[in-house]
Structure formats: structure tokens, C-alpha cells
Design an enzyme around this catalytic site. Structure first.
Site, short mmCIF file in Angstrom:
data_model
loop_
_atom_site.label_atom_id
_atom_site.label_comp_id
_atom_site.label_asym_id
_atom_site.label_seq_id
_atom_site.Cartn_x
_atom_site.Cartn_y
_atom_site.Cartn_z
N HIS A 131 29.48 50.02 34.19
CA HIS A 131 28.94 50.27 35.54
C HIS A 131 27.48 49.86 35.62
CE1 HIS A 131 32.16 52.06 37.68
NE2 HIS A 131 32.48 52.78 36.63
N CYS A 190 35.51 31.22 37.11
CA CYS A 190 35.29 32.17 38.21
C CYS A 190 35.31 33.61 37.73
CB CYS A 190 36.33 31.97 39.31
SG CYS A 190 38.01 32.31 38.77
#
Ligand code: PEP
Ligand code: MG
EC number: 2.7.3.9
Length: 552
Positions: free
Chosen positions: A184, A483
Site C-alpha cells: 500500500h 502495461c
């Protein structure tokens, strides 16, 4: 002066004082109540009010999504049922801290049992309980610290709730002892363009509140107690890097002019504005499944055509790569994944689930072709989780049958790299999804913290697969892009280009940093760096080798 090493996120640098995130409080003792219950009850009441006032003040200052989170927490602190429960526990002989702690624990259990939205709020109660007990104990409240001065936040790790309430005006950098490149903390740092170094071994023993530090995300280092000259040099470097990151928006290119188009990853038409503002030269990954995560039935062709048209309209004359629904594992769609699977990441996901439900795939390809015809964007379409040439041929043939002009495959399953020579002949393009390619190459669940260290796209095994794909693409004249999150790491972006990758797609917030870094190397230098990194024995060594070359 001492330097600690970890995994850098981004390319920023900051010099400021350290502010440590307080450790969670130890549970209260079971010692029986020594004072009168009434007096203790009044003390708890004061603590609850204090915490609620503090949370409301921070909510007003925070605004946006964080305001709602904090206001909800303030309401929890003031819940009269909690105070009633505390009173009966005090009357039963518990001390004030224990009574409060247990009252919140009981409340938490009740919310968890309710499930759904209320169940998700249960963990927020832990934060409130810790704050109230800290007030009773007379110690600093845990959670994100507040300061009037700019600071470097040092923590064991950051939870999503912490990141929502972080004062981004004053936080200059994040440093954590735990967490990897997909934690996170790393995600927040990337999205807010904050320099961060995560996974710093020994950090909490070494860094103290108020100590001066230099955090260099590009080098992945944290220098404690630097001398004045080093701080001045870091501040000058910060100015230079910020200027480079806010440099005029140009097309992605290397120092020698080699073009490397920089594209954006988007999940819905709402993300288009940020991509355009960041100077994205198009979209390299449109995660179409994000539009339908809550849908209980397959969306109609009309509904899909409208959504895809809305996105494509934002990119006239530009490339938009749409991925057909990637359902399963971390992103189940109820209309595509109904079977129970022991190992959903290895189950019927991506192209496998679509092939088993071909009518849904046909509808989606039809809607994409409609949107292409209705707009000026240049639409490319790809399928997730293609494992071999047979699957690639199946998808390309179906795409062409339904009117799509450019059809390709995502490289996320390691087998596709092994047979890359076959796949590049069958497809118009290949796009490497490094998140899943890393997960499957290292057999490390991308959602599991305990194996986060293995979930690292710098691993030479992953980079060698990228090279196999890049080489095969170059031989066949088939473009090979990236990507996955790896493209958003500026130092890794250079290596990827050196391995033969021709376009990079990332979250819009990462584009400026990647653009600036690419401009520092020629194609020959990127290739030389890639060559060195391929010989590394671990992800950490690969990073060090790349950093050493860029510093020297
Ligand atoms: C990937 O796996 O790298 C990727 C881009 O797809 P997602 O993260 O959506 O699985
Ligand atoms: Mg993927």
C-alpha cells in the site's frame, strides 16, 4: 552518518526530519479497578470526547474521501452504547483501559458478524480504541502523526486507513521497514508522486523522531544524520528532479531521440482526464472488467458500446488498447466465474473464462468494434492470460471476424515467452502484464504479503522472459509493450526498453517521472544496462546493478 538500503519507489529525493509512526499500544493490564467507577467513567467520557473532537478536526482539514473516513470514526468514538458498556464493565471491577478496550472489542465483533459494509468498518474501530486508550494512558496516539513542519514518515508499514489520512502537504517522503514494491505504501507513493523507500531492514532500530534524514528513492537509500553539505546537495538534487518531473510534456523518448510512447492504464472513462493531463500518448491498458465488477448479469452490447465510446472519444487520433474482460482470481465477475476453484489464479480466468462463455466474448468484441467505428481513436484489442499460440490464434481470428483491426495478446503466463516466436507471428502486438507474469514466474501470489519479496518484477527470471518476448517481437516486427506496474518504475522502465520493449503503459501519475528518466539514457546505454541486469542473481542485485550504472 549511516545509510540504510531498501526498495526505492519513484525517483524523488527528500531531506527533512524523521517523524515516526507510533507503534500500536500494548493491550491494557487486567489489574482490578482501584478508583471509584464514577470517576473512571468520567475519565473515559473525557477521552472519548477528546478523540472525537480530534478526529472531527482532522476530518474538516482533510476533505474528500479522508473526511468521510474520519467523520465515521469520530461517530464511533461517541457511540453512547460504548459508554454504557464501559460503565457496566467498570462496575464489574475492570480498570478504565481494560473496560474501554474490551467494550470496543465486543462492538467490533458485532460489526464483523453483520458483514458487508458494517463488517468492513470493524477494523476502523481498532484505531478509535487505540486512540482512546492512548489518551487514558497519557501517551501519543497511534496512527499517522501530525506535524506543523514538513517531515519524512517512518513506519513499520502503512495500512490503507493510514494512507487515507496522511497529510500530503507536509509528508515529503515515506520509509517503511516492511512492504515490497506492490505494498500500500508503494502504491500510495506512486499515485501521489512521493519519494519512498520500502522494505528497509533495521529501519525501526536506527531511525528516531526528530533525526535528520535524506531519502533517495532512485538509489533506494535512507541516510540518517547527514552532514550539512549532504543535505544541501540533496536539496539541490530535489529541485533538479522536480524541475525534470514538471518539465514540458513531450513525447516519450530516450536521450538519443529514440521514441518510447508513454501510455496510460485506465479502468473507466472517468480516468481519461488525468491521463490526458499527464500527457499520455494514448491508453496502453483499458481494464474493461473494472466497469462490471458489481454486475450480476453480463452487460448488454448497447451498454458496453456506450462505455467504450465514452473512453475512446477522449483520445481522438490516439491509440487505445482495450483488454477484454479479465475475470477471475483477484477480480471475479459473477457472470463469468461461477465455479468454486481451490486455486482461482490457476483456474478458469482471463481468456479461459471467456472462451468457456464465448457469447459474452463475442458481445464484448462487437461492442468494441462499434465504439471503434463511432470514434476517431485507434482501437487495439487484446486478451489477458494467453498461454500459447493456439489461444492467440483463436482470439485473433475471433477479433478479426467481429471487425476489429488490431488484435493482440497479453503476456502474463510464462509459457507465452517460451513460445514467443510462434505467438508474435500470430498477433498484431503483444503487451506484457508484468504483475501476473511475475506472480506466475516466481509462483508468488500477488495478493499475499508473506511472499511479497518474491513478487518483484526486477527478478532476473522475469527480465529474461521479457527479453525473450522483446527479441521475438523485434525479429517479427511485432510491437511488444509493457502495461504492468513495472513500467511505472523509472529505473526499471529504462531496463525494459533495453530489453526490447517498444511502449510503456502505467498509471497516469507515474508518467512524468518515467518520461524524465528515459531522457537520461541513449538506447545503447539502456541496452548495456539491461545486459548487466540480466546477469544478476536476485531482484535486489538487479536493482543495485542498475542503480550503480546510473550513478556512475
Ligand atoms: C498485469 O498482470 O501486469 C496486468 C497489467 O494486468 P492486471 O494487473 O490487471 O492483472
Ligand atoms: Mg494481469
Amino acid at each position: 552518518m549511516s545509510a540504510l538500503a531498501g526498495v526505492g519507489v519513484g525517483r524523488g529525493i527528500a531531506a527533512a526530519k524523521v517523524l515516526r509512526m507510533p507503534e500500536p499500544l500494548a493491550p491494557p493490564s487486567d489489574e482490578p479497578l482501584a478508583a471509584a467507577p464514577d470517576a473512571e467513567h468520567a475519565r473515559v467520557q473525557e477521552a472519548l470526547q477528546h478523540v472525537a473532537d480530534e478526529l472531527n478536526a482532522r476530518a474538516a482539514a482533510a476533505g474528500g474521501e479522508a473526511q468521510q473516513v474520519l467523520e465515521a470514526a469520530a461517530l464511533m468514538a461517541q457511540d453512547p452504547a460504548i459508554l454504557d458498556d464501559v460503565r457496566s464493565r467498570l462496575e464489574g471491577g475492570a480498570n478504565a483501559e481494560r473496560a474501554t478496550w474490551d467494550a470496543y472489542a465486543a462492538f467490533r465483533e458485532m460489526l464483523t458478524a453483520m458483514g458487508g459494509y458494517m463488517g468492513e468498518r470493524a477494523t476502523d474501530l481498532d484505531d478509535v480504541a487505540q486512540r482512546v486508550v492512548a489518551r487514558l494512558r497519557g501517551v501519543p496516539a497511534p496512527g499517522v502523526p501530525v506535524s506543523d513542519e514538513p517531515f519524512i514518515l517512518v513506519a513499520r508499514d502503512l495500512a490503507p486507513a493510514d494512507t487515507a489520512t496522511l497529510d500530503l502537504e507536509r509528508t515529503l517522503a515515506l520509509v517503511t521497514q516492511e512492504g515490497g514494491p506492490t505494498s500500500h505504501t508503494a502504491i500510495l507513493a506512486r499515485s501521489k508522486s512521493l519519494p519512498a523507500v520500502v522494505g528497509v531492514v533495521g529501519l525501526l532500530d536506527a531511525a528516531a523522531d526528530g533525526q535528520r534524514a535524506i531519502v533517495d528513492a532512485r538509489a533506494g537509500t535512507v541516510e540518517l544524520d547527514p552532514d550539512d553539505a549532504s543535505v544541501d546537495a540533496a536539496l539541490a538534487e530535489r529541485e533538479a528532479r522536480l524541475a525534470a518531473a514538471s518539465a514540458p510534456i513531450t513525447e516519450g523518448a530516450l536521450a538519443d531521440g529514440t521514441k518510447v510512447p508513454l501510455l496510460a492504464n485506465v479502468g473507466s472513462p472517468k480516468d481519461a482526464a488525468a491521463a490526458v493531463a499527464a500527457g499520455a500518448e494514448g491508453v496502453g491498458l483499458f481494464r474493461t472488467e473494472f466497469l462490471f465488477l458489481d454486475a450480476s448479469a453480463a452487460p448488454s452490447v448497447e451498454q458496453q458500446t456506450a462505455s467504450y465510446t465514452e473512453l475512446l472519444q477522449a483520445f481522438p487520433g490516439k491509440k487505445v488498447v482495450a483488454r477484454v474482460l479479465d475475470a477471475g482470481a483477484d477480480k471475479p465477475l459473477s457472470f463469468l466465474n461461477d465455479a468454486h476453484e481451490e486455486n482461482p489464479a490457476l483456474g478458469l480466468r482471463g481468456i479461459r473464462a471467456l472462451r468457456a462463455n464465448e457469447a459474452i466474448l463475442r458481445d464484448q468484441l462487437t461492442a468494441l468494434a462499434n465504439a471503434d467505428a463511432a470514434t476517431e481513436a485507434e482501437l487495439w484489442v487484446m486478451a489477458p492470460m494467453i498461454a500459447d499460440v493456439e489461444e492467440a490464434e483463436y482470439f485473433v481470428a475471433l477479433g478479426r471476424e467481429l471487425g476489429l483491426k488490431v488484435v493482440g495478446a497479453m503476456a502474463e503466463v510464462p509459457s507465452i515467452a517460451v513460445v514467443a516466436d510462434q505467438v508474435v507471428e500470430a498477433c498484431d502486438f503483444v503487451s506484457i502484464g508484468t504483475n501476473d507474469l511475475t506472480q506466475y514466474t516466481l509462483a508468488a501470489d500477488r495478493q499475499l504479503g508473506s511472499v511479497a519479496a518474491l513478487q518483484d518484477p526486477w527478478h532476473p527470471a522475469v527480465l529474461r522472459l521479457v527479453k525473450m518476448l522483446g527479441d521475438a517481437g523485434a525479429r517479427a516486427g511485432t510491437p511488444v509493450g509493457v502495461c504492468g506496474e513495472a513500467a511505472a518504475d523509472p529505473a526499471l522502465a529504462v531496463v525494459l526498453v533495453g530489453l526490447g520493449v517498444t511502449t510503456l503503459s502505467m498509471s497516469a501519475s507515474a508518467i512524468a517521472d518515467v518520461r524524465a528518466e528515459l531522457l537520461t539514457v541513449t538506447l545503447d546505454e539502456a541496452r548495456a544496462r539491461a545486459e548487466r541486469v540480466l546477469a544478476a542473481r536476485s531482484a535486489a542485485e538487479a536493482r543495485q546493478l542498475a542503480a550503480a550504472v546510473s550513478a556512475g
